[in-house]
Design a protein around this motif. Structure first.
Motif, mmCIF file in Angstrom:
data_model
loop_
_atom_site.group_PDB
_atom_site.id
_atom_site.type_symbol
_atom_site.label_atom_id
_atom_site.label_comp_id
_atom_site.label_asym_id
_atom_site.label_seq_id
_atom_site.Cartn_x
_atom_site.Cartn_y
_atom_site.Cartn_z
ATOM 1 N N GLU A 143 13.613 4.626 30.707
ATOM 2 C CA GLU A 143 14.803 5.827 30.864
ATOM 3 C C GLU A 143 14.127 6.877 29.809
ATOM 4 O O GLU A 143 14.366 8.157 30.215
ATOM 5 C CB GLU A 143 16.006 5.348 30.217
ATOM 6 C CG GLU A 143 17.226 6.372 30.155
ATOM 7 C CD GLU A 143 18.546 5.814 29.829
ATOM 8 O OE1 GLU A 143 19.424 6.298 29.494
ATOM 9 O OE2 GLU A 143 18.614 4.494 29.688
ATOM 10 N N GLN A 172 13.585 -1.338 30.503
ATOM 11 C CA GLN A 172 14.619 -0.478 31.025
ATOM 12 C C GLN A 172 14.682 0.713 30.181
ATOM 13 O O GLN A 172 14.730 1.913 30.431
ATOM 14 C CB GLN A 172 15.872 -0.923 31.186
ATOM 15 C CG GLN A 172 16.891 -0.132 31.854
ATOM 16 C CD GLN A 172 18.299 -0.904 31.954
ATOM 17 O OE1 GLN A 172 18.447 -2.092 32.105
ATOM 18 N NE2 GLN A 172 19.206 -0.171 31.964
ATOM 19 N N LEU A 173 14.935 0.480 28.932
ATOM 20 C CA LEU A 173 15.085 1.823 27.874
ATOM 21 C C LEU A 173 13.890 2.501 27.770
ATOM 22 O O LEU A 173 13.980 3.968 27.792
ATOM 23 C CB LEU A 173 15.226 1.021 26.292
ATOM 24 C CG LEU A 173 15.644 1.961 25.330
ATOM 25 C CD1 LEU A 173 16.933 2.914 25.807
ATOM 26 C CD2 LEU A 173 15.916 1.353 24.013
ATOM 27 N N MET A 188 21.954 6.231 28.506
ATOM 28 C CA MET A 188 21.250 5.373 27.626
ATOM 29 C C MET A 188 22.500 4.412 27.436
ATOM 30 O O MET A 188 23.579 4.880 26.939
ATOM 31 C CB MET A 188 20.789 5.848 26.363
ATOM 32 C CG MET A 188 20.240 4.880 25.217
ATOM 33 S SD MET A 188 19.600 5.381 23.709
ATOM 34 C CE MET A 188 18.484 6.828 24.327
ATOM 35 N N THR A 240 21.578 -1.966 25.929
ATOM 36 C CA THR A 240 19.832 -1.996 25.924
ATOM 37 C C THR A 240 19.630 -1.338 24.381
ATOM 38 O O THR A 240 18.475 -2.014 24.091
ATOM 39 C CB THR A 240 19.405 -1.054 27.065
ATOM 40 O OG1 THR A 240 20.064 0.157 26.921
ATOM 41 C CG2 THR A 240 19.607 -1.577 28.437
ATOM 42 N N LEU A 241 20.146 -0.544 23.935
ATOM 43 C CA LEU A 241 19.682 0.222 22.779
ATOM 44 C C LEU A 241 19.943 -0.869 21.712
ATOM 45 O O LEU A 241 19.097 -1.194 20.659
ATOM 46 C CB LEU A 241 20.488 1.388 22.389
ATOM 47 C CG LEU A 241 20.292 1.874 21.012
ATOM 48 C CD1 LEU A 241 18.762 2.634 21.073
ATOM 49 C CD2 LEU A 241 21.168 3.286 20.886
#
Length: 293
Positions: free
Chosen positions: A42, A38-39, A1, A5-6
């Motif tokens: 994942e 994308q997150l 991660m 993106t977070l």
């Protein structure tokens, strides 16, 4: 991660949508949407419910949002501690200041800080107190100036206390009052308030509630000079700390002292209770404490 993106996901939640978040992180809406997708790919589950009215969190999204804020705060703390190995020859101070009172109270501190620590980068955010507390709570800034009282989640140091004055047209009935007035005396006049997010509004409204009335609000603005001019033109009554009114009034307007319990303008510098306070922020507090009130 990835932290990138977070952070994008957290900003989308805070902003309430992709387009608003794009402005905050200086990216296109499609880039923001792709990062969140994308997150989600994942993690393997949807994090947001997308709809015409904006976005809401799924059950998994709530967990990722809460944990994500903590992870981002820890990451920022780690980077700050590493930077401080070099002392204040370099570093970063992230501070939030409100539009009301900053030039009078904090410009001298800012100048002295820059003279002593020229290698420290300063990120200055300007908002009303409510928004600054929100940013401080989310660890996006290290220090914030705000009006007391504040939540127990913050530690604080006092900066300045000042009574309020009522600003009105020189020919208003109460403009020539021989002594201080109360908010009850002003209940028949329309009020000119600051935009939402300014703690001064809460102070005024709470005092009105204690007197048993809700003020008629005729105008709102975030601009001090504009509010003063509206009051001078007879649109209603406005309120400012005495220090600010004396420094900023350049038009014919009456300044009548307000004798109202629990309405003093008490500015303080806040930081998150129990959080790591960077050396650059501690240096700001030291300089601010050395200046006379």
């Amino acid at each position: 991660m990835e932290f990138r993106t977070l952070r994008v996901f957290v900003e989308v939640v805070r902003a309430g949508g992709f387009s608003a978040a794009a402005g905050r992180v200086h990216a296109t809406q499609s880039t923001i949407s792709k990062a969140v997708r994308q997150l989600e790919d994942e993690i393997g589950v949807p994090l947001l419910n997308r709809g015409p009215a904006g976005v809401t969190l799924t059950a998994a999204g709530r967990i990722v949002f809460q944990r994500g804020q903590a992870l981002l705060a820890d990451r920022d703390t780690l980077m700050t501690e590493l930077q401080e190995l070099a002392g204040l020859r370099r570093g970063l101070l992230r501070i939030g200041l409100p539009p009301i009172g900053s030039s009078e109270l904090f410009a001298p501190v800012f100048t002295l800080y820059r003279q002593r620590y020229p290698g420290v980068d300063i990120t200055l955010v300007e908002h009303g107190s409510d928004r600054l507390e929100e940013l401080l709570r989310a660890s996006e800034i290290d220090l914030a100036a705000s009006l007391l009282p504040v939540s127990d989640e913050f530690d604080w140091r006092p900066v300045h206390r000042d009574p309020l004055v009522a600003l009105m047209a020189p020919d208003a009935p109460l403009a020539q009052s021989p002594g201080p007035i109360t908010l009850s005396d002003l209940r028949a006049m329309p009020f000119i308030l600051f935009d939402s997010g300014f703690a001064l509004n809460r102070i005024i409204r709470a005092a009105c509630t204690r007197h048993g009335f809700e003020p008629e609000v005729t105008a709102r603005s975030s601009q001090i000079d504009f509010i003063i001019r509206l009051a001078a033109a007879g649109l209603g009554v406005a309120f400012l700390p005495r220090l600010i009114a004396r420094a900023r009034v350049h038009v014919p307007v009456a300044q009548v002292p307000l004798d109202e319990p629990s309405t003093d303008w008490v500015m303080a510098t806040l930081w998150r209770r129990g959080a790591y306070l960077p050396q650059a922020a501690r240096a700001w507090l030291e300089i601010a404490a050395s200046r006379p009130d």
